[in-house]
Design a protein around this motif. Structure first.
Motif, PDB file in Angstrom:
ATOM      1  N   PRO A 189      -0.370   1.111 -12.494  1.00  0.00           N
ATOM      2  CA  PRO A 189      -0.059   1.897 -11.492  1.00  0.00           C
ATOM      3  C   PRO A 189      -1.146   1.803 -10.313  1.00  0.00           C
ATOM      4  CG  PRO A 189       0.295   3.226 -13.497  1.00  0.00           C
ATOM      5  CD  PRO A 189      -0.344   2.001 -13.870  1.00  0.00           C
ATOM      6  N   SER A 222      -1.664  -0.839  -8.761  1.00  0.00           N
ATOM      7  CA  SER A 222      -2.298  -2.526  -8.590  1.00  0.00           C
ATOM      8  C   SER A 222      -1.815  -3.238  -7.355  1.00  0.00           C
ATOM      9  CB  SER A 222      -2.173  -3.136  -9.998  1.00  0.00           C
ATOM     10  OG  SER A 222      -0.889  -3.266 -10.092  1.00  0.00           O
ATOM     11  N   LYS A 243       1.952  -3.692  -6.801  1.00  0.00           N
ATOM     12  CA  LYS A 243       3.346  -4.114  -7.127  1.00  0.00           C
ATOM     13  C   LYS A 243       4.071  -3.780  -5.975  1.00  0.00           C
ATOM     14  CE  LYS A 243       3.653  -1.888 -11.041  1.00  0.00           C
ATOM     15  NZ  LYS A 243       2.676  -1.156 -11.050  1.00  0.00           N
ATOM     16  N   SER A 244       4.315  -2.603  -5.533  1.00  0.00           N
ATOM     17  CA  SER A 244       5.294  -2.308  -4.238  1.00  0.00           C
ATOM     18  C   SER A 244       4.718  -2.732  -3.210  1.00  0.00           C
ATOM     19  CB  SER A 244       5.580  -0.791  -4.537  1.00  0.00           C
ATOM     20  OG  SER A 244       5.816  -0.194  -5.537  1.00  0.00           O
ATOM     21  N   THR A 245       3.749  -2.801  -2.801  1.00  0.00           N
ATOM     22  CA  THR A 245       3.207  -3.240  -1.699  1.00  0.00           C
ATOM     23  C   THR A 245       3.496  -4.747  -1.311  1.00  0.00           C
ATOM     24  OG1 THR A 245       1.242  -1.511  -1.422  1.00  0.00           O
ATOM     25  CG2 THR A 245       1.191  -3.526  -0.219  1.00  0.00           C
ATOM     26  N   LEU A 246       3.186  -5.528  -2.601  1.00  0.00           N
ATOM     27  CA  LEU A 246       3.442  -6.914  -2.680  1.00  0.00           C
ATOM     28  C   LEU A 246       4.943  -7.421  -2.750  1.00  0.00           C
ATOM     29  CD1 LEU A 246       0.233  -8.402  -4.529  1.00  0.00           C
ATOM     30  CD2 LEU A 246       0.891  -8.901  -2.206  1.00  0.00           C
ATOM     31  N   PRO A 271      -2.358   6.021  -5.373  1.00  0.00           N
ATOM     32  CA  PRO A 271      -1.225   6.339  -3.967  1.00  0.00           C
ATOM     33  C   PRO A 271      -0.147   7.426  -4.153  1.00  0.00           C
ATOM     34  CG  PRO A 271      -0.614   4.253  -5.172  1.00  0.00           C
ATOM     35  CD  PRO A 271      -1.999   4.670  -5.848  1.00  0.00           C
ATOM     36  N   LYS A 272      -0.093   7.810  -5.423  1.00  0.00           N
ATOM     37  CA  LYS A 272       1.026   8.858  -5.704  1.00  0.00           C
ATOM     38  C   LYS A 272       0.347  10.121  -6.260  1.00  0.00           C
ATOM     39  CE  LYS A 272       4.145   4.931  -6.284  1.00  0.00           C
ATOM     40  NZ  LYS A 272       4.387   4.487  -7.659  1.00  0.00           N
TER      41      LYS A 272
HETATM   42  N1  LIG Z   1      -4.414  -7.193  -2.567  1.00  0.00           N
HETATM   43  C1  LIG Z   1      -3.490  -6.120  -2.680  1.00  0.00           C
HETATM   44  N2  LIG Z   1      -2.310  -6.136  -2.970  1.00  0.00           N
HETATM   45  C2  LIG Z   1      -1.570  -5.047  -2.854  1.00  0.00           C
HETATM   46  N3  LIG Z   1      -1.941  -3.821  -2.496  1.00  0.00           N
HETATM   47  C3  LIG Z   1      -3.292  -3.588  -2.183  1.00  0.00           C
HETATM   48  C4  LIG Z   1      -4.266  -4.834  -2.283  1.00  0.00           C
HETATM   49  N4  LIG Z   1      -5.475  -4.542  -1.799  1.00  0.00           N
HETATM   50  C5  LIG Z   1      -5.155  -3.183  -1.713  1.00  0.00           C
HETATM   51  N5  LIG Z   1      -4.004  -2.562  -1.800  1.00  0.00           N
HETATM   52  C6  LIG Z   1      -3.648  -1.099  -1.659  1.00  0.00           C
HETATM   53  O1  LIG Z   1      -3.316  -0.599  -3.207  1.00  0.00           O
HETATM   54  C7  LIG Z   1      -2.188   0.083  -3.272  1.00  0.00           C
HETATM   55  C8  LIG Z   1      -1.432  -0.203  -4.173  1.00  0.00           C
HETATM   56  O2  LIG Z   1      -0.281   0.688  -4.259  1.00  0.00           O
HETATM   57  P1  LIG Z   1       1.276   0.472  -4.592  1.00  0.00           P
HETATM   58  O3  LIG Z   1       1.789  -0.966  -4.135  1.00  0.00           O
HETATM   59  O4  LIG Z   1       2.196   1.396  -4.695  1.00  0.00           O
HETATM   60  O5  LIG Z   1       0.958  -0.057  -6.210  1.00  0.00           O
HETATM   61  P2  LIG Z   1       1.973  -0.049  -7.300  1.00  0.00           P
HETATM   62  O6  LIG Z   1       3.302  -0.289  -7.021  1.00  0.00           O
HETATM   63  O7  LIG Z   1       1.490  -1.013  -8.472  1.00  0.00           O
HETATM   64  O8  LIG Z   1       1.749   1.618  -8.040  1.00  0.00           O
HETATM   65  C9  LIG Z   1      -1.977   0.511  -1.779  1.00  0.00           C
HETATM   66  O9  LIG Z   1      -2.399   1.397  -1.045  1.00  0.00           O
HETATM   67  C10 LIG Z   1      -2.439  -0.909  -1.073  1.00  0.00           C
HETATM   68  O10 LIG Z   1      -2.473  -0.730   0.366  1.00  0.00           O
END
Ligand SMILES: Nc1ncnc2c1ncn2[C@@H]1O[C@H](COP(=O)(O)OP(=O)(O)O)[C@@H](O)[C@H]1O
Ligand SMILES: Nc1ncnc2c1ncn2[C@@H]1O[C@H](COP(=O)(O)OS(=O)(=O)O)[C@@H](OP(=O)(O)O)[C@H]1O
Length: 175
Positions: free
Chosen positions: A9, A11, A13-16, A116-117
């Motif tokens: 959690p 890392s 995933k949702s952002t990418l 983030p959450k």
């Molecule tokens: N290389 C990166 N790829 C994706 N998110 C990143 C990266 N570097 C920093 N972040 C930040 O990390 C956080 C990841 O949140 P999120 O995408 O919700 O993660 P997950 O879905 O894995 O829980 C976001 O605030 C994002 O801006």
């Protein structure tokens, strides 16, 4: 084609997954994001975070992904997939569809800082049980197709590496 983004959690995933979808949209490639967080509010709302429930969660996501991929969509999955046995299960179900396991590698302490959450905080307070990284295990993937260090790379750099590795024609694995 199925692209499974896995990792702790926080890392990324949702952002990418969202960024990948935007890239596919721009290229007029039909894609769809299956995000664990979203699915757990609907089709997987009956499931918790025991190994048995995570296994059922992954089984549903893998079957759904396969159907969508067979219908011609690029499926982007954003789900923790914390155990090797779950990765084996996903691979077995997905079978002969083009499948990429992408491990978003980020140290636990960094994910915890990002939080983030606010779930790490809750897990440390005991308000959330079986939380991956705190009170439930995350095993390093044994044979990922790609490892992205989201601690060292920006979101843009991470996206570029994923797109490059998926689209590289010389590997015979392009869209
Ligand atoms: N290389 C990166 N790829 C994706 N998110 C990143 C990266 N570097 C920093 N972040 C930040 O990390 C956080 C990841 O949140 P999120 O995408 O919700 O993660 P997950 O879905 O894995 O829980 C976001 O605030 C994002 O801006
Ligand atoms: N106990 C516990 N452990 C892990 N995660 C938890 C938990 N409780 C709620 N959440 C939220 O659920 C999201 C993870 O769901 P997944 O379906 O991806 O998990 S799994 O693949 O079945 O392990 C996860 O989303 P991400 O932060 O995007 O990973 C959390 O927001």
């Amino acid at each position: 084609m199925i692209i499974w983004l896995m990792g702790l959690p926080g890392s990324g995933k949702s952002t990418l997954a969202t960024a990948l979808k935007e890239s596919f949209d721009k290229a007029d490639v039909q894609s769809f994001v299956l995000d664990g967080d979203v699915l757990r509010k609907g089709i997987c709302a009956d499931l918790g975070f025991s190994v048995k429930d995570r296994s059922e969660n992954v089984r549903r996501i893998a079957h759904l992904s396969k159907l969508m991929s067979q219908a011609g969509l690029v499926v982007i999955v954003a789900s923790i997939l914390p155990l090797e046995e779950l990765r084996v299960l996903a691979r077995e179900i997905i079978d002969d569809e083009a499948y990429y396991e992408i491990y978003l590698k980020c140290p636990l302490n960094v994910c915890q800082t990002r939080d983030p959450k606010g779930l790490y905080k809750k897990a440390l307070n005991g308000e959330v049980k079986d939380f991956t990284g705190i009170s439930a295990p995350f095993e390093e993937p044994v044979q990922p197709d790609l490892v992205i260090d989201t601690n060292k790379l920006s979101g843009e750099q991470s996206l570029e590496i994923i797109l490059q590795s998926i689209l590289l024609p010389e590997q015979g694995r392009g869209l």
